[in-house]
Design a protein around this motif. Structure first.
Motif, PDB file in Angstrom:
ATOM      1  N   GLY A  81     -46.814  -0.278   7.173  1.00 29.03           N
ATOM      2  CA  GLY A  81     -47.295   0.452   6.004  1.00 29.03           C
ATOM      3  C   GLY A  81     -46.285   0.375   4.876  1.00 29.03           C
ATOM      4  N   ALA A  82     -46.616   0.977   3.721  1.00 22.72           N
ATOM      5  CA  ALA A  82     -45.719   0.919   2.564  1.00 22.72           C
ATOM      6  C   ALA A  82     -44.896   2.198   2.477  1.00 22.72           C
ATOM      7  N   GLY A  83     -43.625   2.064   2.140  1.00 27.38           N
ATOM      8  CA  GLY A  83     -42.768   3.229   1.908  1.00 27.38           C
ATOM      9  C   GLY A  83     -42.271   3.928   3.166  1.00 27.38           C
ATOM     10  N   LEU A  84     -42.347   3.262   4.301  1.00 30.10           N
ATOM     11  CA  LEU A  84     -41.994   3.912   5.569  1.00 30.10           C
ATOM     12  C   LEU A  84     -40.490   4.105   5.745  1.00 30.10           C
ATOM     13  N   LEU A  85     -39.747   3.217   5.101  1.00 27.52           N
ATOM     14  CA  LEU A  85     -38.295   3.154   5.216  1.00 27.52           C
ATOM     15  C   LEU A  85     -37.600   4.465   4.862  1.00 27.52           C
ATOM     16  N   SER A  86     -38.186   5.181   3.907  1.00 26.59           N
ATOM     17  CA  SER A  86     -37.503   6.365   3.396  1.00 26.59           C
ATOM     18  C   SER A  86     -37.972   7.648   4.083  1.00 26.59           C
ATOM     19  N   VAL A  87     -38.666   7.498   5.212  1.00 22.94           N
ATOM     20  CA  VAL A  87     -39.128   8.667   5.951  1.00 22.94           C
ATOM     21  C   VAL A  87     -38.366   8.745   7.271  1.00 22.94           C
ATOM     22  N   GLY A  88     -37.241   9.450   7.249  1.00 20.68           N
ATOM     23  CA  GLY A  88     -36.364   9.518   8.416  1.00 20.68           C
ATOM     24  C   GLY A  88     -37.067  10.071   9.644  1.00 20.68           C
ATOM     25  N   LEU A  98     -30.272   0.060   1.772  1.00 18.53           N
ATOM     26  CA  LEU A  98     -29.401   0.746   2.736  1.00 18.53           C
ATOM     27  C   LEU A  98     -29.291   2.245   2.454  1.00 18.53           C
ATOM     28  N   ASP A  99     -29.030   2.616   1.184  1.00 18.95           N
ATOM     29  CA  ASP A  99     -28.881   4.047   0.881  1.00 18.95           C
ATOM     30  C   ASP A  99     -30.170   4.816   1.159  1.00 18.95           C
ATOM     31  N   LEU A 100     -31.287   4.185   0.814  1.00 16.48           N
ATOM     32  CA  LEU A 100     -32.595   4.809   1.047  1.00 16.48           C
ATOM     33  C   LEU A 100     -32.724   5.191   2.525  1.00 16.48           C
TER      34      LEU A 100
END
Lengths: 364, 364
Positions: free
Chosen positions: B22-29, B54-56
């Motif tokens: 999916g989109a934007g999954l990276l920033s959902v810890g 990385l920071d995200l």
């Protein structure tokens, strides 16, 4: 004498394998052939073992029509590193070894650990046979599938669980083993008695002179009972989630000695002996072990010619090195202690003060 | 658009794991936390991906109370070697990472393969999560547990089968992917159609322009169907005893191109595209593929901006390089060929002459 062949099965489901124990097995190629995927093998050995046993093994394989290459590595724990491991990969790739070519480790624990790791990782897994030629490797590192190399920051830090297809413990090879290494091997034999087999501990007390005199029957029995103990533990807990950790009695302290002194200065078995005495001293301090019990253990190590004191590194340095050990969970040291001879427990509650006191009591 | 989250399960018994697309999954810890053994992680990434994501990721993990270190490696296939792998080990040991610390791969196939191999071998096995950020790694290397590094004598020669606990394919990261890499990823997407999914092949023919324009819905569908195809194959044959080999369509030829040109000169997907055309040319030569079928495949690769000819290395040099491939058995090349679009077969009977002729017909 020593002619009888003993066979143990390590029960690991589809990765089960036999350990064959006896004298003169090395020169019988027909024992290996049924375990080769194809009639192609690469024997990995070292500069000490090669002149003694390499031709015997490769001739025996050639007589069975097995095409065989060999790699001779420098000897010693100080070479259990990436650079030396790479010599195995170079030889495998240089000889166009395939994923179905069997790697055969001919040597002690270092050769077994490195060859096993090379097999685990060559083309993501090649078959592997172990022919341990030291007492230590016959009773310890050839059972259980732990393979590894050292990293400058820690012993056995890079490795894999990978089972051999066959282990051949040729008691005959112990005849050429230096005294110091025979004694180092006895440290692990004594360990099995201490952690889970009090009857075996008593047997060792009675037969230590025969073992030191290299009586083949006594050695074969010691190897068999040690392997059986280890095989039972490993079958119950292959990847060391629980009980298998008890095999590490003395090892966390021992690894600190080995790393602190520089790999290869102390033999592994020597470090385990001194480390075990530290673990026992801590057990006594916690009120779990009597003076009589700790004296029996210390006396047995001493009779076997093993150190019962560690080097003076400073207790803080020990602690620091021990924290690098794999057996650490959430920063808490997880130590193997005894609640009597034959009864090991896993203990995470020791304070730094208690551990330091035990170390200081056992250094000289 | 692209907001829907798709979840696939890779069915591997006690090593089963989900792939979340999916989109934007990276920033959902919170998506990662349930898959961490403890709230400790080491993120491995490279100099290209680090400034972007990385920071995200580490902020998202920190917000969930996860203590997080990171290692930033040099970028590129030419760094997929022991020296670079050792930077991961150094960081793990330097930060006292434990066996329960999770390694998170944030990057393309090289980062995934190296981090996976580091996880497989750090203390004999640490947990591992993959966040592939390229199309190639989302559709290929993140599914199936193949981890590896290269050796000067062969690509991926040192490695292990080791499954991640979770794969997160964040389609959003494809927005920053260079065009050349997007196209290289499409080579593997097309491959799934060719080997086992003719309906998907037709879907790609119809939606190639949308994929090249990075339409998120089209990309998510392509990633999902590719992963599903690969997951089905891998679940049936985890360690590549049989069917899994069909995933290597074009790869034996392709590896020869990559190794012959020097790692990193051709992208993996580019080499696979040209290598696939060679495999198809050989299939046609054996009478298994029609002109119409091979033309459809070549046209699709060309529309995707991929090479349909290999570099001129000389057919003998190709053969020599191909014999170093892991897919060789008893010296016999084992090639993946097609008997029609969607119907891959494993073929060991091709003569050197037939293989050379196919290569020569496809070089320029």
């Amino acid at each position: 004498m020593g002619e009888a062949v003993r066979v143990l099965e390590v029960a690991l489901g589809d990765r089960a394998y036999p350990i064959v124990i006896g004298a003169g097995l090395l020169s019988v190629g027909a024992r290996l052939v049924p375990y080769l995927k194809r009639k192609k093998a690469v024997v990995v050995t070292n500069t000490t073992v090669a002149p003694l046993y390499l031709d015997l093994l490769t001739d025996a394989l050639a007589a069975e029509g097995v095409s065989c290459e060999s790699v001779v590595l420098p000897d010693g724990e100080s070479h259990k590193d990436w650079q030396t491991l790479n010599l195995i990969y170079d030889a495998l790739l240089g000889s166009h070894a395939e994923r179905s070519t069997t790697l055969i480790a001919l040597g002690g624990g270092v050769i077994g650990d490195m060859t096993g790791f090379a097999a685990a990782t060559y083309q993501r897994g090649a078959p592997f046979i172990q022919i341990p030629t030291t007492l230590l490797s016959q009773v310890d590192s050839s059972v259980g599938g732990k393979t590894a190399i050292n990293h400058p920051l820690g012993k056995n830090m890079i490795g894999a669980f990978y089972q051999p297809r066959l282990v051949i413990a040729d008691i005959g090879t112990l005849a050429t083993l230096p005294d110091r290494e025979l004694k180092a091997g006895l440290a692990e034999v004594i360990k099995y008695g201490l952690i889970r087999d009090p009857a075996f501990f008593e047997w060792i007390e009675r037969h230590l002179d025969a073992l030191l005199a290299r009586d083949p029957e006594a050695l074969a029995h010691a190897v068999e009972v040690s392997c059986r103990n280890k095989a039972e533990v490993v079958a119950a807990d292959e990847t060391e989630q629980g009980e298998r950790a008890t095999l590490n009695l003395g090892h966390t302290f021992g690894h600190a000695i080995e790393t602190g002194m520089g790999y290869g200065v102390w033999l592994h078995g020597e470090a385990v002996a001194a480390g075990t005495v530290m673990a026992l001293a801590l057990s006594k301090r916690l009120g779990w072990l009597s003076d009589v019990e700790i004296d029996r253990a210390v006396r047995l190590f001493a009779r076997a010619g093993l150190p019962t004191k560690g080097p003076v590194l400073g207790a803080q340095r020990y602690l620091e090195l021990m924290r690098h050990d794999k057996k650490v969970a959430d920063g808490q040291l997880r130590l193997i202690l005894l609640k009597g001879i034959g009864r090991a427990v896993i203990h995470s509650g020791a304070t730094d003060g208690e551990v330091c006191a035990a170390i200081e009591a056992c250094c000289e």
